[in-house]
Write an enzyme that holds these catalytic residues in place. Structure first.
Site: not given
Length: 261
Positions: A138, A151
């Site tokens: 990401s 995350y």
């Protein structure tokens, strides 16, 4: 059809589903993995060549099953050429509101699940002296943003692990490609964990207006074919990587005000 085989985790939705359909349409044999068998069957039937798709139910939090699952994956078509790690869960909660158990769950699935499956497949790649690991990281694997602390940490950890693996396995002709998507129009925010571990059940505005998973899959396909080491995918949010690198003070101020949910 080709003899090439790709094993995709998180194949029941989003980027994983789009990649499965892209590779299947390109003539690859595809192994579809996720927890939801009924959704995997749907994806299989929606692929252009469903006869070239196999389903292997897999839970990334159950690492004890990885060895047997890997052997079954190899038995489907006799080999695995690419392992595409797309499975994982996101987060939408402030640090102060997030239980440590939620942090641990994010690390268990996103980091240890990905690493564990990689270690199960690695001997197969080494024995064949060829193979490619593709990791859907990401942009927050490059920088942290509010509401995504654990995350982001799990994605940062993947970069460190796979950069090291790439260097170690260079002589065995094993490739590693890290994919860093920004806002992609998937259900990732809907399924994201909140501070107490329950799903958010809401679509982020930025996510809803993001790139389509199909376009993202096309870019991933090109990146893997080109043996890229790391690729940023998205819109203007990708500039954040460069702003942080060259103007860290400015980035720090901008990210405080950025609309990230």
């Amino acid at each position: 059809m080709t003899d090439q085989v790709i094993w995709i985790t998180g194949a029941s939705s989003g980027i994983g589903e789009a990649c499965a359909k892209k590779y299947n349409s390109a003539g690859w044999k595809v192994i579809l993995s996720a927890r939801n068998e009924s959704e995997l069957k749907r994806v299989q039937q929606e692929c252009p060549h469903p006869e070239a798709c196999e389903i292997l139910v897999l839970d990334l939090s159950q690492s004890k099953e990885f060895e047997s699952k890997t052997q079954k994956a190899i038995q489907f078509f006799g080999q695995v050429d690419v392992l595409l790690h797309s499975g994982g869960i996101s987060q939408r909660s402030l640090v102060q509101d997030t239980a440590l158990e939620v942090d641990r769950k994010l690390m268990e699935v996103n980091f240890f699940g990905t690493v564990g499956l990689t270690k199960a497949v690695l001997p197969h790649f080494i024995s064949r002296k060829v193979g490619t690991f593709v990791v859907i990281s990401s942009l927050v694997g490059k920088f942290g943003t509010p509401y995504r602390s654990a995350y982001s940490a799990s994605k940062h950890a993947l970069h460190g692990f796979f950069d090291a693996l790439r260097a170690e396995q260079h002589t065995h002709n094993i490739q590693v490609t890290l994919i860093c998507p920004g806002f992609i129009r998937t259900q990732v925010s809907v399924n994201a964990l909140t501070g107490d571990g329950t799903p958010l059940q809401e679509m982020d505005d930025a996510q809803a207006n993001g790139m389509s998973p199909e376009e993202c899959a096309n870019k991933i396909f090109k990146a893997i074919k080109g043996k890229k080491e790391e690729v940023l995918i998205g819109g203007k949010e990708t500039y954040g990587v460069w702003v942080k690198r060259f103007f860290p003070g400015l980035f720090s101020k901008l990210i405080r005000k950025a609309k990230v949910r």
